[in-house]
Design a protein around this motif. Structure first.
Motif, short mmCIF file in Angstrom:
data_model
loop_
_atom_site.label_atom_id
_atom_site.label_comp_id
_atom_site.label_asym_id
_atom_site.label_seq_id
_atom_site.Cartn_x
_atom_site.Cartn_y
_atom_site.Cartn_z
N TRP A 64 -2.13 11.76 9.02
CA TRP A 64 -0.68 11.56 9.02
C TRP A 64 -0.26 10.67 10.18
CZ3 TRP A 64 3.67 15.75 9.71
CH2 TRP A 64 4.86 15.26 9.16
N LEU A 67 -0.89 7.09 9.37
CA LEU A 67 0.12 6.54 8.46
C LEU A 67 1.45 6.28 9.16
CD1 LEU A 67 -0.51 8.73 5.27
CD2 LEU A 67 -1.04 6.30 5.56
N ILE A 68 1.75 7.05 10.20
CA ILE A 68 3.02 6.90 10.91
C ILE A 68 2.97 5.72 11.88
CG2 ILE A 68 4.62 8.01 12.54
CD1 ILE A 68 3.86 10.69 11.28
N GLN A 116 11.59 7.89 6.55
CA GLN A 116 10.34 7.18 6.74
C GLN A 116 9.15 8.15 6.72
OE1 GLN A 116 10.19 4.03 9.60
NE2 GLN A 116 12.41 3.88 9.74
N THR A 120 5.72 8.34 4.20
CA THR A 120 4.31 8.55 4.54
C THR A 120 3.75 9.75 3.80
OG1 THR A 120 4.87 9.94 6.48
CG2 THR A 120 4.67 7.56 6.83
N GLU A 124 0.51 9.96 1.36
CA GLU A 124 -0.52 11.00 1.49
C GLU A 124 -0.87 11.60 0.14
OE1 GLU A 124 0.28 14.22 4.07
OE2 GLU A 124 -0.43 13.20 5.86
N LEU A 195 6.15 2.33 0.96
CA LEU A 195 5.62 2.15 2.30
C LEU A 195 5.91 0.74 2.80
CD1 LEU A 195 4.07 3.33 4.66
CD2 LEU A 195 1.97 2.56 3.59
#
Length: 207
Positions: A64, A67-68, A116, A120, A124, A195
């Protein structure tokens, strides 16, 4: 003084919500039966499964964060892990609500826009879906006959008989299957486009 009261109020509110979620999650559990089961349990496998489960949550936390980071935010590992675990507790009370809960929790803690974070989270789930499909494809190659027999006996035949008993048409199950496949494909494409949009909306922020 006022700020301290506000912080104390927030702490009490979240504590009450946490207790309520735990009560909802465990209200139907027979603790006497659970205690008897634990007496005869093999704790070697219990400890091993707990360790592997924790390892899975730690790896999901790192994924995670990865992805952030492209969005220009760098949340702390501890806060990200706690947010994810709070979402898992919420899922025990109300299934799938934890996905939103963990985004809100991390957003408030790290000052990240929740929309946002939800983007993400969608990515996932898309990765999870693709991974599951890859694993299923591998299983079909290695043990296709066993899996087809299980699916026919446990899922496809009962589902087809139930649908036919309601609608009485042979083509309807296939139409439902094709519609589900199309929706899944569109959802995957939408996830990746979401994204890209989020990355365009938020310029990269230096640490």
């Amino acid at each position: 003084m006022r700020k301290g009261l506000i912080q104390a109020g927030k702490f009490i509110a979240f504590l009450v919500i946490g207790i309520l979620l735990l009560w909802i999650a465990f209200r139907t559990v027979d603790f006497e039966a659970l205690k008897e089961s634990l007496k005869g349990a093999n704790y070697y496998w219990l400890i091993l499964s707990t360790f592997l489960g924790l390892l899975g949550y730690l790896s999901r936390t790192r994924r995670w964060i990865i992805l952030i980071n492209p969005l220009g935010y760098h949340p702390k590992y501890r806060n990200t892990f706690h947010s994810m675990m709070s979402g898992n507790i919420a899922n025990l009370a109300l299934p799938r609500i934890g996905e939103i809960t963990r985004c809100v929790a991390l957003g408030k803690k790290e000052k990240i826009p929740v929309d946002q974070l939800i983007g993400t989270m969608v990515i996932e789930r898309t990765i999870d879906l693709i991974s599951l499909l890859v694993i299923m494809f591998g299983l079909f190659i290695t043990s296709g006959s066993k899996i087809r027999g299980y699916l026919n006996e446990s899922i496809i035949i009962p589902f087809r008989e139930k649908v036919l008993s309601v609608f009485g048409a042979v083509w309807i199950p296939w139409a439902i299957f094709i519609a589900f496949a199309v929706i899944s494909l569109l959802g995957t494409l939408f996830s990746f486009s979401s994204l890209e949009v989020l990355q365009c909306r938020r310029p990269y922020r230096e640490e």
